[in-house]
Design a protein around this motif. Structure first.
Motif, short mmCIF file in Angstrom:
data_model
loop_
_atom_site.label_atom_id
_atom_site.label_comp_id
_atom_site.label_asym_id
_atom_site.label_seq_id
_atom_site.Cartn_x
_atom_site.Cartn_y
_atom_site.Cartn_z
N PRO A 78 35.80 99.68 39.87
CA PRO A 78 36.62 100.83 40.27
C PRO A 78 36.21 102.11 39.54
O PRO A 78 35.68 102.05 38.42
N ILE A 79 36.43 103.24 40.21
CA ILE A 79 36.06 104.54 39.63
C ILE A 79 37.33 105.37 39.35
O ILE A 79 38.38 105.13 39.94
N PRO A 80 37.24 106.35 38.45
CA PRO A 80 38.42 107.12 38.04
C PRO A 80 39.15 107.84 39.17
O PRO A 80 40.34 108.13 39.03
N THR A 81 38.47 108.14 40.27
CA THR A 81 39.13 108.86 41.36
C THR A 81 40.30 108.07 41.95
O THR A 81 41.14 108.63 42.66
N ARG A 82 40.38 106.78 41.63
CA ARG A 82 41.49 105.98 42.16
C ARG A 82 42.83 106.49 41.63
O ARG A 82 43.86 106.37 42.30
N TYR A 83 42.82 107.09 40.45
CA TYR A 83 44.07 107.62 39.89
C TYR A 83 44.51 108.87 40.65
O TYR A 83 45.71 109.08 40.88
N LEU A 84 43.54 109.70 41.04
CA LEU A 84 43.87 110.89 41.85
C LEU A 84 44.39 110.48 43.22
O LEU A 84 45.35 111.07 43.74
N LEU A 85 43.77 109.46 43.79
CA LEU A 85 44.22 108.97 45.09
C LEU A 85 45.62 108.39 45.01
O LEU A 85 46.44 108.59 45.91
N ALA A 86 45.90 107.67 43.93
CA ALA A 86 47.24 107.10 43.75
C ALA A 86 48.29 108.19 43.66
O ALA A 86 49.38 108.08 44.24
N ALA A 87 47.96 109.27 42.94
CA ALA A 87 48.89 110.40 42.82
C ALA A 87 49.08 111.08 44.17
O ALA A 87 50.21 111.42 44.56
N ALA A 88 47.98 111.27 44.90
CA ALA A 88 48.07 111.91 46.22
C ALA A 88 48.87 111.04 47.18
O ALA A 88 49.62 111.57 48.01
N ASP A 89 48.73 109.74 47.06
CA ASP A 89 49.46 108.83 47.94
C ASP A 89 50.97 108.92 47.72
O ASP A 89 51.76 108.80 48.66
N LYS A 90 51.35 109.16 46.47
CA LYS A 90 52.78 109.30 46.16
C LYS A 90 53.34 110.62 46.71
O LYS A 90 54.52 110.71 47.05
#
Length: 334
Positions: A78-90
């Motif tokens: 996994p890459i760090p952008t997953r955290y940005l995606l998780a925030a955007a998903d919320k």
């Protein structure tokens, strides 16, 4: 047999891979990635540089399951952008409440043909969705499942398996009753047809999902609202690498079947590689001197808009002649 054992090292995947063609580095070829997988030495950024475009698997004479293998490698790194995606998903429910076209389309009461909006259709190009509804030969059969969500491809590319599976399960339930699913976004189409079955072990949703433009082209006489010789259509990788009806050829469009280099976050994470990948496309556009740019993928559309801000760049369906049903106004309720 393991994928590395199935690979004959013939090199046909190299000339099909946009990343290899741009970098000319064996390491970044599908064959090189298989070797890296065997050696277990590659970093997360190495796997993130794969576009998941499917070109390698389509051209492989030995039917090596390259796409599934590369997907598993991404999920393991996994890459760090997953955290940005998780925030955007919320935050997406808030954006959907204010900007989404989904609620407007709840008035479609059909039960057979479901429209998969995708994030782009829901939030970025709702007018294209309205064109689709207007052009559909069986409008009474249309409906838009209100529970549908993102296809999940951005989460998969970032290595977030949990989030991807949550989106997959949500969509499987949302579209369970549909006899046919149509979508305008090539990447959503590719995900539903090629990637979902790898996780479900079932071709159910894949078999009933169609490219919306292919569906229209086979069932309608399509006319353009501008001279079609002035339109340059960039064929998305996810459309070209599926066994779908090549409607862009039958319609007589000026087209280019080459990668835009965006591939979601790839264009931002690997901007130099992306620039190398898209260079042939941009040269073709400059040589053709079109008046209008068109594509059939959310990511490709963003890439074209960014690179050619002075050109009208739209989803190709928006250049078709149509009557937009006034029931589907773009006005939002306060």
């Amino acid at each position: 047999m393991k994928p590395t054992e199935l690979c004959a090292r013939c090199g046909k995947c190299l000339v099909a891979c946009p990343v290899f063609k741009a970098t000319r580095r064996e390491t970044f070829s599908p064959r090189g990635r298989l070797m890296a997988l065997e050696e277990k030495k590659a970093s997360f950024s190495f796997w993130a540089s794969c576009l998941l475009c499917g070109a390698c698997e389509k051209t492989c004479p030995n039917n090596v399951p390259l796409l599934e293998t590369l997907v598993k490698a991404k999920l393991a790194h996994p890459i760090p952008t997953r955290y940005l995606l998780a925030a955007a998903d919320k935050l997406k429910p808030i954006a959907s409440e204010r900007f989404s076209i989904k609620k407007e389309l709840a008035s479609l009461k059909g039960k057979k043909i479901a429209i998969f909006l995708g994030c782009g259709g829901e939030l970025l190009y709702p007018q294209a969705i309205k064109h689709l509804i207007s052009l559909c030969p069986r409008p009474a059969d249309l409906f838009v499942p209100q529970e549908q969500t993102c296809c999940g491809l951005p989460f998969l590319a970032a290595g977030d398996e949990k989030a991807f599976k949550e989106h997959l399960e949500t969509n499987l339930k949302a579209f369970k009753q549909a006899e046919l699913i149509i979508t305008l976004c090539a990447s959503c189409l590719f995900t539903l047809k090629k990637i979902y079955p790898a996780f479900t072990g079932d071709d159910g949703i894949s078999a009933k999902t169609l490219d919306a433009m292919a569906y229209l082209a086979k069932n309608q006489d399509l006319e353009f609202s501008v001279p079609k010789e002035d339109i340059f259509f960039q064929v998305p990788c996810h459309l070209k690498n599926l066994d779908t009806f090549p409607w862009w050829r039958d319609l007589g469009l000026l087209y280019y079947e080459g990668c835009c280099g965006q591939a979601g976050a790839f264009g931002y994470l690997f901007s130099k590689k992306a620039e190398q990948i898209r260079r042939p496309l941009f040269k073709e556009i400059e040589k053709s001197k079109p008046r209008y740019l068109a594509t059939a993928c959310t990511s490709c559309l963003l890439a074209l808009k960014k690179a050619f801000p002075t050109f009208p760049a739209k989803m190709v369906i928006e250049y078709l002649k149509t009557f937009i049903d006034p029931r589907f106004s773009l006005k939002r309720e306060p």
